[in-house]
Design a protein around this motif. Structure first.
Motif, mmCIF file in Angstrom:
data_model
loop_
_atom_site.group_PDB
_atom_site.id
_atom_site.type_symbol
_atom_site.label_atom_id
_atom_site.label_comp_id
_atom_site.label_asym_id
_atom_site.label_seq_id
_atom_site.Cartn_x
_atom_site.Cartn_y
_atom_site.Cartn_z
ATOM 1 N N TYR A 240 8.492 -32.476 6.913
ATOM 2 C CA TYR A 240 9.689 -33.321 6.858
ATOM 3 C C TYR A 240 10.505 -33.178 5.587
ATOM 4 N N SER A 241 9.907 -32.629 4.485
ATOM 5 C CA SER A 241 10.709 -32.557 3.260
ATOM 6 C C SER A 241 10.494 -31.296 2.424
ATOM 7 N N ARG A 242 9.472 -30.520 2.711
ATOM 8 C CA ARG A 242 9.205 -29.328 1.906
ATOM 9 C C ARG A 242 9.094 -28.102 2.800
ATOM 10 N N ASN A 243 9.240 -26.928 2.154
ATOM 11 C CA ASN A 243 9.204 -25.656 2.866
ATOM 12 C C ASN A 243 8.270 -24.655 2.183
ATOM 13 N N CYS A 244 7.408 -25.133 1.306
ATOM 14 C CA CYS A 244 6.619 -24.217 0.489
ATOM 15 C C CYS A 244 5.248 -24.807 0.188
ATOM 16 N N ILE A 245 4.192 -24.014 0.388
ATOM 17 C CA ILE A 245 2.836 -24.505 0.108
ATOM 18 C C ILE A 245 2.642 -24.807 -1.375
ATOM 19 N N TYR A 246 3.331 -24.070 -2.231
ATOM 20 C CA TYR A 246 3.193 -24.306 -3.672
ATOM 21 C C TYR A 246 3.784 -25.666 -4.052
ATOM 22 N N ASP A 247 4.919 -26.011 -3.461
ATOM 23 C CA ASP A 247 5.510 -27.332 -3.688
ATOM 24 C C ASP A 247 4.612 -28.428 -3.116
ATOM 25 N N GLU A 248 4.034 -28.158 -1.963
ATOM 26 C CA GLU A 248 3.125 -29.124 -1.345
ATOM 27 C C GLU A 248 1.894 -29.350 -2.226
ATOM 28 N N ALA A 249 1.370 -28.282 -2.786
ATOM 29 C CA ALA A 249 0.217 -28.400 -3.684
ATOM 30 C C ALA A 249 0.571 -29.251 -4.896
ATOM 31 N N MET A 250 1.751 -29.049 -5.460
ATOM 32 C CA MET A 250 2.186 -29.849 -6.612
ATOM 33 C C MET A 250 2.320 -31.323 -6.225
ATOM 34 N N ALA A 251 2.866 -31.582 -5.052
ATOM 35 C CA ALA A 251 3.003 -32.966 -4.592
ATOM 36 C C ALA A 251 1.621 -33.604 -4.400
ATOM 37 N N CYS A 252 0.685 -32.851 -3.852
ATOM 38 C CA CYS A 252 -0.679 -33.356 -3.668
ATOM 39 C C CYS A 252 -1.333 -33.668 -5.010
ATOM 40 N N LEU A 253 -1.112 -32.809 -5.975
ATOM 41 C CA LEU A 253 -1.648 -33.055 -7.319
ATOM 42 C C LEU A 253 -1.011 -34.303 -7.941
ATOM 43 N N TYR A 254 0.295 -34.383 -7.860
ATOM 44 C CA TYR A 254 1.031 -35.502 -8.442
ATOM 45 C C TYR A 254 0.576 -36.835 -7.849
ATOM 46 N N LEU A 255 0.305 -36.837 -6.537
ATOM 47 C CA LEU A 255 -0.086 -38.063 -5.843
ATOM 48 C C LEU A 255 -1.604 -38.264 -5.775
ATOM 49 N N ASN A 256 -2.333 -37.412 -6.506
ATOM 50 C CA ASN A 256 -3.797 -37.490 -6.522
ATOM 51 C C ASN A 256 -4.422 -37.434 -5.132
ATOM 52 N N LYS A 257 -3.905 -36.546 -4.296
ATOM 53 C CA LYS A 257 -4.415 -36.382 -2.933
ATOM 54 C C LYS A 257 -5.568 -35.391 -2.854
ATOM 55 N N VAL A 258 -5.784 -34.651 -3.931
ATOM 56 C CA VAL A 258 -6.810 -33.606 -3.940
ATOM 57 C C VAL A 258 -7.495 -33.550 -5.296
ATOM 58 N N LYS A 259 -8.644 -32.899 -5.301
ATOM 59 C CA LYS A 259 -9.296 -32.617 -6.574
ATOM 60 C C LYS A 259 -8.546 -31.471 -7.228
ATOM 61 N N LYS A 260 -8.187 -31.667 -8.477
ATOM 62 C CA LYS A 260 -7.368 -30.708 -9.213
ATOM 63 C C LYS A 260 -7.965 -29.296 -9.174
ATOM 64 N N GLU A 261 -9.274 -29.187 -9.415
ATOM 65 C CA GLU A 261 -9.922 -27.870 -9.460
ATOM 66 C C GLU A 261 -9.833 -27.150 -8.116
ATOM 67 N N GLN A 262 -10.015 -27.911 -7.016
ATOM 68 C CA GLN A 262 -9.961 -27.314 -5.674
ATOM 69 C C GLN A 262 -8.590 -26.719 -5.387
ATOM 70 N N ILE A 263 -7.566 -27.505 -5.621
ATOM 71 C CA ILE A 263 -6.221 -27.069 -5.250
ATOM 72 C C ILE A 263 -5.741 -25.938 -6.152
ATOM 73 N N ILE A 264 -6.092 -25.976 -7.434
ATOM 74 C CA ILE A 264 -5.690 -24.892 -8.336
ATOM 75 C C ILE A 264 -6.369 -23.588 -7.925
ATOM 76 N N LYS A 265 -7.639 -23.662 -7.592
ATOM 77 C CA LYS A 265 -8.363 -22.468 -7.118
ATOM 78 C C LYS A 265 -7.731 -21.938 -5.829
ATOM 79 N N GLN A 266 -7.416 -22.840 -4.920
ATOM 80 C CA GLN A 266 -6.834 -22.446 -3.637
ATOM 81 C C GLN A 266 -5.468 -21.788 -3.824
#
Length: 184
Positions: free
Chosen positions: A75-101
């Motif tokens: 609904y608002s993004r077009n990029c997995i990298y932007d989505e990852a940043m949003a997930c990090l910002y909103l604490n939706k994921v463990k930082k280490e997991q998403i950075i590795k991914q």
């Protein structure tokens, strides 16, 4: 696996798998419908935060084309990298997991702005052999990285040279499903 859930409309099948936590079990069912619904041709996954408002057959007839999977655009993004940043910002994921991914995807040369899908409603012809492989690949990504399936699905599609059918609707405002809450 919640035996308190009851319905006068839906047939509820309880699944017990003590080897998986609730999130892992949900992802296994979400990403591998061909293992649970072999006798059916098509399955529709709708996240618990949504309510079905209208006949999903009409949605499929209108937006399904020739691919074995139909989904909504993000609904608002077009990029997995932007989505990852949003997930990090909103604490939706463990930082280490998403950075590795994300680092792994970047090293694979996964492109920026390559599409992003909202995976809260997925229609699949789940007995399609290619789609089963795609879903297995997707499940592998979820098991090895983060639970954020919106990040891994575009990468799995890219690796398999595949584009799903995508409707042109906003998942938050459409005729077929209603969202109850959304934090992103």
């Amino acid at each position: 696996n919640n035996h308190k859930l009851k319905s006068n409309f839906w047939n509820i099948e309880y699944i017990c798998d003590t080897s998986l936590d609730d999130m892992q079990l949900a992802k296994k069912i979400k990403l591998q419908p061909f293992k649970f619904f072999k006798e059916y041709e098509t399955s529709i996954w709708v996240d618990g935060k949504f309510e079905i408002k209208d006949d999903m057959k009409q949605y499929i007839e209108k937006y399904g084309k020739d691919k074995p999977i139909l989904c909504f655009p993000h609904y608002s993004r077009n990029c997995i990298y932007d989505e990852a940043m949003a997930c990090l910002y909103l604490n939706k994921v463990k930082k280490e997991q998403i950075i590795k991914q994300i680092s792994n995807y970047y090293q694979m040369n996964y492109p920026f702005d390559n599409g992003l899908y909202e995976m809260g409603c997925i229609v699949r012809r789940h007995n399609d052999i290619f789609l089963q492989k795609l879903m297995q690949d997707w499940y592998f990504e979820i098991k090895h990285y983060s639970y954020r399936d919106q990040i891994s699905f575009p990468v799995v599609c890219w690796k398999n040279n595949f584009l799903p059918d995508i409707c042109d609707l906003d998942i938050n405002q459409n005729r077929w499903i209603k969202i109850y809450s959304h934090n992103m």
